[in-house]
Each structure stands twice: as C-alpha cells, then as structure tokens.
Design a protein around this motif. Sequence first.
Motif, PDB file in Angstrom:
ATOM      1  N   PRO A 146       0.834  -1.208   0.000  1.00  0.00           N
ATOM      2  CA  PRO A 146       0.000   0.000   0.000  1.00  0.00           C
ATOM      3  C   PRO A 146       0.866   1.255   0.000  1.00  0.00           C
ATOM      4  O   PRO A 146       1.845   1.346   0.741  1.00  0.00           O
ATOM      5  CB  PRO A 146      -0.792  -0.123   1.308  1.00  0.00           C
ATOM      6  CG  PRO A 146      -0.716  -1.571   1.683  1.00  0.00           C
ATOM      7  CD  PRO A 146       0.608  -2.045   1.186  1.00  0.00           C
ATOM      8  N   VAL A 147       0.519   2.224  -0.846  1.00  0.00           N
ATOM      9  CA  VAL A 147       1.303   3.455  -0.939  1.00  0.00           C
ATOM     10  C   VAL A 147       0.468   4.711  -0.726  1.00  0.00           C
ATOM     11  O   VAL A 147       1.028   5.786  -0.490  1.00  0.00           O
ATOM     12  CB  VAL A 147       2.023   3.545  -2.304  1.00  0.00           C
ATOM     13  CG1 VAL A 147       3.079   2.458  -2.428  1.00  0.00           C
ATOM     14  CG2 VAL A 147       1.029   3.452  -3.462  1.00  0.00           C
ATOM     15  N   ALA A 148      -0.855   4.611  -0.818  1.00  0.00           N
ATOM     16  CA  ALA A 148      -1.693   5.799  -0.635  1.00  0.00           C
ATOM     17  C   ALA A 148      -3.097   5.372  -0.252  1.00  0.00           C
ATOM     18  O   ALA A 148      -3.489   4.222  -0.458  1.00  0.00           O
ATOM     19  CB  ALA A 148      -1.730   6.640  -1.919  1.00  0.00           C
ATOM     20  N   ARG A 149      -3.843   6.299   0.327  1.00  0.00           N
ATOM     21  CA  ARG A 149      -5.226   6.003   0.687  1.00  0.00           C
ATOM     22  C   ARG A 149      -6.096   7.232   0.480  1.00  0.00           C
ATOM     23  O   ARG A 149      -5.602   8.369   0.428  1.00  0.00           O
ATOM     24  CB  ARG A 149      -5.323   5.533   2.132  1.00  0.00           C
ATOM     25  CG  ARG A 149      -4.949   6.582   3.154  1.00  0.00           C
ATOM     26  CD  ARG A 149      -5.047   6.015   4.559  1.00  0.00           C
ATOM     27  NE  ARG A 149      -4.578   6.958   5.553  1.00  0.00           N
ATOM     28  CZ  ARG A 149      -4.469   6.672   6.847  1.00  0.00           C
ATOM     29  NH1 ARG A 149      -4.791   5.468   7.283  1.00  0.00           N
ATOM     30  NH2 ARG A 149      -4.035   7.581   7.697  1.00  0.00           N
ATOM     31  N   ARG A 150      -7.387   6.991   0.383  1.00  0.00           N
ATOM     32  CA  ARG A 150      -8.367   8.059   0.252  1.00  0.00           C
ATOM     33  C   ARG A 150      -9.573   7.747   1.121  1.00  0.00           C
ATOM     34  O   ARG A 150      -9.907   6.583   1.343  1.00  0.00           O
ATOM     35  CB  ARG A 150      -8.877   8.179  -1.189  1.00  0.00           C
ATOM     36  CG  ARG A 150      -7.929   8.796  -2.188  1.00  0.00           C
ATOM     37  CD  ARG A 150      -8.589   8.812  -3.557  1.00  0.00           C
ATOM     38  NE  ARG A 150      -7.805   9.531  -4.538  1.00  0.00           N
ATOM     39  CZ  ARG A 150      -8.152   9.677  -5.814  1.00  0.00           C
ATOM     40  NH1 ARG A 150      -9.279   9.131  -6.254  1.00  0.00           N
ATOM     41  NH2 ARG A 150      -7.389  10.356  -6.645  1.00  0.00           N
ATOM     42  N   THR A 151     -10.216   8.787   1.572  1.00  0.00           N
ATOM     43  CA  THR A 151     -11.553   8.662   2.127  1.00  0.00           C
ATOM     44  C   THR A 151     -12.517   9.150   1.057  1.00  0.00           C
ATOM     45  O   THR A 151     -12.390  10.274   0.567  1.00  0.00           O
ATOM     46  CB  THR A 151     -11.707   9.487   3.410  1.00  0.00           C
ATOM     47  OG1 THR A 151     -10.799   8.986   4.394  1.00  0.00           O
ATOM     48  CG2 THR A 151     -13.127   9.388   3.941  1.00  0.00           C
ATOM     49  N   VAL A 152     -13.445   8.291   0.668  1.00  0.00           N
ATOM     50  CA  VAL A 152     -14.338   8.573  -0.453  1.00  0.00           C
ATOM     51  C   VAL A 152     -15.762   8.722   0.067  1.00  0.00           C
ATOM     52  O   VAL A 152     -16.264   7.844   0.771  1.00  0.00           O
ATOM     53  CB  VAL A 152     -14.282   7.436  -1.495  1.00  0.00           C
ATOM     54  CG1 VAL A 152     -15.199   7.735  -2.668  1.00  0.00           C
ATOM     55  CG2 VAL A 152     -12.850   7.218  -1.959  1.00  0.00           C
ATOM     56  N   THR A 153     -16.404   9.836  -0.258  1.00  0.00           N
ATOM     57  CA  THR A 153     -17.799  10.060   0.119  1.00  0.00           C
ATOM     58  C   THR A 153     -18.666  10.036  -1.134  1.00  0.00           C
ATOM     59  O   THR A 153     -18.409  10.782  -2.084  1.00  0.00           O
ATOM     60  CB  THR A 153     -17.965  11.407   0.837  1.00  0.00           C
ATOM     61  OG1 THR A 153     -17.153  11.409   2.012  1.00  0.00           O
ATOM     62  CG2 THR A 153     -19.421  11.629   1.232  1.00  0.00           C
ATOM     63  N   LEU A 154     -19.675   9.178  -1.140  1.00  0.00           N
ATOM     64  CA  LEU A 154     -20.611   9.079  -2.262  1.00  0.00           C
ATOM     65  C   LEU A 154     -21.966   9.621  -1.837  1.00  0.00           C
ATOM     66  O   LEU A 154     -22.485   9.243  -0.784  1.00  0.00           O
ATOM     67  CB  LEU A 154     -20.757   7.621  -2.712  1.00  0.00           C
ATOM     68  CG  LEU A 154     -19.489   6.905  -3.194  1.00  0.00           C
ATOM     69  CD1 LEU A 154     -19.827   5.474  -3.579  1.00  0.00           C
ATOM     70  CD2 LEU A 154     -18.869   7.633  -4.366  1.00  0.00           C
ATOM     71  N   ARG A 155     -22.544  10.482  -2.652  1.00  0.00           N
ATOM     72  CA  ARG A 155     -23.863  11.024  -2.315  1.00  0.00           C
ATOM     73  C   ARG A 155     -24.991  10.205  -2.915  1.00  0.00           C
ATOM     74  O   ARG A 155     -26.155  10.381  -2.550  1.00  0.00           O
ATOM     75  CB  ARG A 155     -23.963  12.472  -2.781  1.00  0.00           C
ATOM     76  CG  ARG A 155     -23.853  12.656  -4.280  1.00  0.00           C
ATOM     77  CD  ARG A 155     -23.840  14.131  -4.646  1.00  0.00           C
ATOM     78  NE  ARG A 155     -23.716  14.331  -6.085  1.00  0.00           N
ATOM     79  CZ  ARG A 155     -23.542  15.524  -6.643  1.00  0.00           C
ATOM     80  NH1 ARG A 155     -23.464  16.606  -5.879  1.00  0.00           N
ATOM     81  NH2 ARG A 155     -23.437  15.626  -7.954  1.00  0.00           N
ATOM     82  N   ARG A 156     -24.663   9.325  -3.859  1.00  0.00           N
ATOM     83  CA  ARG A 156     -25.661   8.392  -4.383  1.00  0.00           C
ATOM     84  C   ARG A 156     -24.954   7.096  -4.766  1.00  0.00           C
ATOM     85  O   ARG A 156     -23.736   7.060  -4.930  1.00  0.00           O
ATOM     86  CB  ARG A 156     -26.399   8.976  -5.584  1.00  0.00           C
ATOM     87  CG  ARG A 156     -25.549   9.262  -6.807  1.00  0.00           C
ATOM     88  CD  ARG A 156     -26.440   9.779  -7.946  1.00  0.00           C
ATOM     89  NE  ARG A 156     -25.695  10.018  -9.165  1.00  0.00           N
ATOM     90  CZ  ARG A 156     -25.111  11.161  -9.475  1.00  0.00           C
ATOM     91  NH1 ARG A 156     -25.186  12.184  -8.623  1.00  0.00           N
ATOM     92  NH2 ARG A 156     -24.460  11.302 -10.609  1.00  0.00           N
ATOM     93  N   GLY A 157     -25.746   6.042  -4.896  1.00  0.00           N
ATOM     94  CA  GLY A 157     -25.166   4.747  -5.200  1.00  0.00           C
ATOM     95  C   GLY A 157     -24.584   4.683  -6.602  1.00  0.00           C
ATOM     96  O   GLY A 157     -25.042   5.376  -7.519  1.00  0.00           O
ATOM     97  N   VAL A 158     -23.559   3.855  -6.756  1.00  0.00           N
ATOM     98  CA  VAL A 158     -22.922   3.665  -8.055  1.00  0.00           C
ATOM     99  C   VAL A 158     -22.694   2.179  -8.293  1.00  0.00           C
ATOM    100  O   VAL A 158     -22.673   1.368  -7.359  1.00  0.00           O
ATOM    101  CB  VAL A 158     -21.569   4.407  -8.152  1.00  0.00           C
ATOM    102  CG1 VAL A 158     -21.751   5.904  -8.037  1.00  0.00           C
ATOM    103  CG2 VAL A 158     -20.598   3.893  -7.096  1.00  0.00           C
TER     104      VAL A 158
END
Length: 504
Positions: A369-381
């Motif tokens: 692992p070299v990087a990470r993100r916190t991802v917020t979705l406002r609708r389903g995908v």
Amino acid sequence: MGGSRGRGSAAVLVCVATAVLALSAVASPAAGAQESAADVTDAFWDAGAAEAPPAAVAGIPFRFAVYPFELRRLELPSRAFSNSRVVPRVDTGLHDAEGVRMRRVKGRLYEFPRGQASYGLENLNAYRITGDAFFLERALAQARRLVSYHTEAAGAWYYPNYPSRQRHGRPGEYVRAPYYSALPQGRILMFLSRLAEMTGSPRWREAADHTFLAFLRPGPCSGPYVVRVDARGYYWLEEWPWAGMKPDATLNGHNSSAFGLYEYHMVTGDERAAELFKGAATTIRHYLPRFRNPGWISCYCLAHRHPNAHYHAMHVGQLLQLYKLTGDLVFARAADSFSHDYPRPGVSGRLQVEPGVYRAVRIDAAGKPVARRTVTLRRGVTWRTDCRRRLWRGSPVYLRVRSGGTLAGWWLQERPGRAFLIGTAAARSYAPPRRLSVAAGVSLQALVFDENGRVRASRRVSSADGLRFTVNRRAVINGYDRVRISAGDLERFWVRLRSGVRLY
C-alpha cells in the motif's frame, strides 16, 4: 439493481486525505472480515484432532501415526479427475509425435511424468463421458510411455524427472537429475489404477501394483525413495528430494500424492493403501496449523514457510477433497478458515456501492500500500471490478475498481450491504453435506438467487425450538456469508451465517 444508479466519478462528492501509508500502520490486523466470524475464525482444531501415536499396520514394514478415519467409498463419477469436461480432440499442449505430453526446458524436450499421468486421466474422463475410443487410445499412449522409462528398486517402480534444478529456485538446494517425487508417483498411481479399472487389463493392474510399492519404502534408503516417516511418527509423501537438505514437507504435493493411494484402494481393495492414505491424512490433520497464516496466504511448505497465493487456492480445494474422502470435519473447517484467511481473488463483475463514506487504498506493483483516500458518495454507483482479496495480512477484504473515474485502479474496502461484489464469490461445496443449527427463536430469511445475485424467492422461518438443516455449499453473495440448504422444503435456499446460526 443498477439501472437507476449514478455511474463514474460524477457520484464522488469528496476524495480527501490522500497520503502515503507507513507500512507499519498497514501491517496491523484490521476489522471487517466478510465471512461469519462466529463460524470461520473458530479454530478448526476444535473438531477434535487427537494425537495418533505411531502404530504397527499389517503388511506395512514400518510404524506411523494413523487416525481412525472411516473412508467414504466413492464411485468413479465422484472421484478426482471425474467431471463434465471433455478435453479437445486437438491437443494444443506440448506433446511429441506420438501425442504424449512433454516438458520443454531451455529448448530441449523431456519426459513429463506428472503431465502424462494428468493428461491420461483427463482423456479417461472424456472416454467415460463419450465412449469415444479416440480418447482411450490417447490415454493409453501416456501409459505406455510412462511404463517404458520407469526405474525399479525392490520391485517398486519409480518415474524419473529431468532436468536438474534448484529446489524452489533457491541457491544451495540443488536437485540433481534424475530425481524422484511423490507428487507424480501418486498421480501415476491414480492413472494406472483407473486405467486398470476401466479397461480390465492385467497389464495396467500390474503396473499400478508396482507403482504402489514405492509408498512402502520410506527413505533415506538404497535407490529411489519418495516417502518418509518423521521423528514424531508422521508419514510424509515428499514432492521434493531431500538428500543433504531439510525435508520440504510441501502441502499440495503431499495431498496430491495421497489421492493416488485412495484411488488404488478404491480399485484394488488393498487395505495397506487405505492405511497409508489414512496415515497421509493424519499427517496433514496434525501439521495443518503450521501451514496456516491466519488472515493471510498459507505456506507452500514447512521447510521455508513462504506464502504462495496460487497454491493457497489449491490448498482449499484439497482440504475439501480430504473432507470428501474421510468425512472428517477438521478438513471442512480448515478449508473454511483458509478461504477466509485469503479468499480466491479472481472475480469479474460489478461492484455495488451505496451512498456513504468509504476507505480506498492504492498499492504498488509489489502489492505494498502506498496511498489512501476517504471517499464520500452522495448516491449509489455500480462500477466494474476484477479482483477481490486481502491486501496485507489481517487487512479487510478489498475490491479493485476497474471503471470508476478517478478511483479506477484503487481498492475499495468491502462492506456487506454497502460496498460489495454483486453475485457470488469464494464459493465452495461440501460433500457430504454439513449440519446447520439455528437457535430457538432466531428468525431466518431464506433466499434463492439467480446467477446475477438477484433474489428470485424468499421465505421467513423460525421456531421456538430451533431449526436443523443440512447444507452443501457456501459462498459470499452480495457481500454476505451464506450457506445453501441441501434438503427439505428449503432445498436450494441460501441463509446467512450470523449470531444464532452455526455451521458444524
């Protein structure tokens, strides 16, 4: 399911906290295992792996540990290498002018004992299904070649392997050709036994008898040898020679060889083969915890204890086969534990992600692992995914995003009901069926799914006295760990493994 969902990066509201991960931070175990912790993470040893002291067995000139398994008798259609696949008439594998399988090393062709036996078994299976003598003749070509170059010692037939090589490619572990291996020895025993069974020819029965005798000669001894009894009295079928080296104790090679002993016993009724197979299974029953890396990939062998993802998947299948042959729950539970530790990664399908906040990880070519993100979705995908696995020891299960705008190539943590592969993953079957217990008062939703993970039927059941079922299959479906009921009114319905629902 995804018809009204938003797709791609337009649905990503915020992607924050991109950072380089310290390897020490990701090495610690994390929560979020997708299979039922109440069932899978219980030590499979709880099934009662009692010690089996070395004992004398009639007709076998050495003592070894034997657990009192009750072997299940399987007819030919239920044994190894019996399936619905018919090999193509045109062989695209490497073979010589006589249609015999070979191996090529540095431009030179060599005899390939394991490959010839395996291809012979595949052609016997095609002959069993079709009745076409073409496949029988091609199987016979493999058998004639094998017996033509065997080496004999004390009446036992061995099959030499070429060329010389380093064991596992490790410097200092040189294996000089010709060398001998229990893996092809067992595969050839299976092939010749089945050929004798299907043709009734005494020639192939005699060849199988001579091949079997190799399993009665533990090494080191004069001439070739492929089996040993360790200091604790456990009987090993060694894939790799060990003269001048520490014995390798390779899990997949030992198991593959043992299945040949089972086949020989089924065909001939020889009780020595039954006891040797039980001894080989006893060895695995005893040493299996040493091969396991909880929350990660199992070890290829005990000499080096290197994890190997390819062979890990093979280990799961072999443990289920040992359960099929012995009925011993230790092997079924071990298969569950190994599968939970590192699920089979190859998937191809759709990743459903509901609105919410998720963790995403990027790894380099070495898998770090070299990087990470916190991802917020406002609708389903709904995105495409092509891999589902743990990224490091003890990590949650992640799914790789193949089509997701700025998230393409990132790994998203799986969360049942929130972020999951649509449909089935990590499927495995149980034969014989296992028992499922539902505690009193627990309400159970039973579902039937189609191949796309859509619910086609649903029932709600409960009982003040509890419920009992048998189940014959297990899988992660839409992110939840489920088992399939094998009999009764709910046959082919799937139920979740959760608190109050226990698999035995």
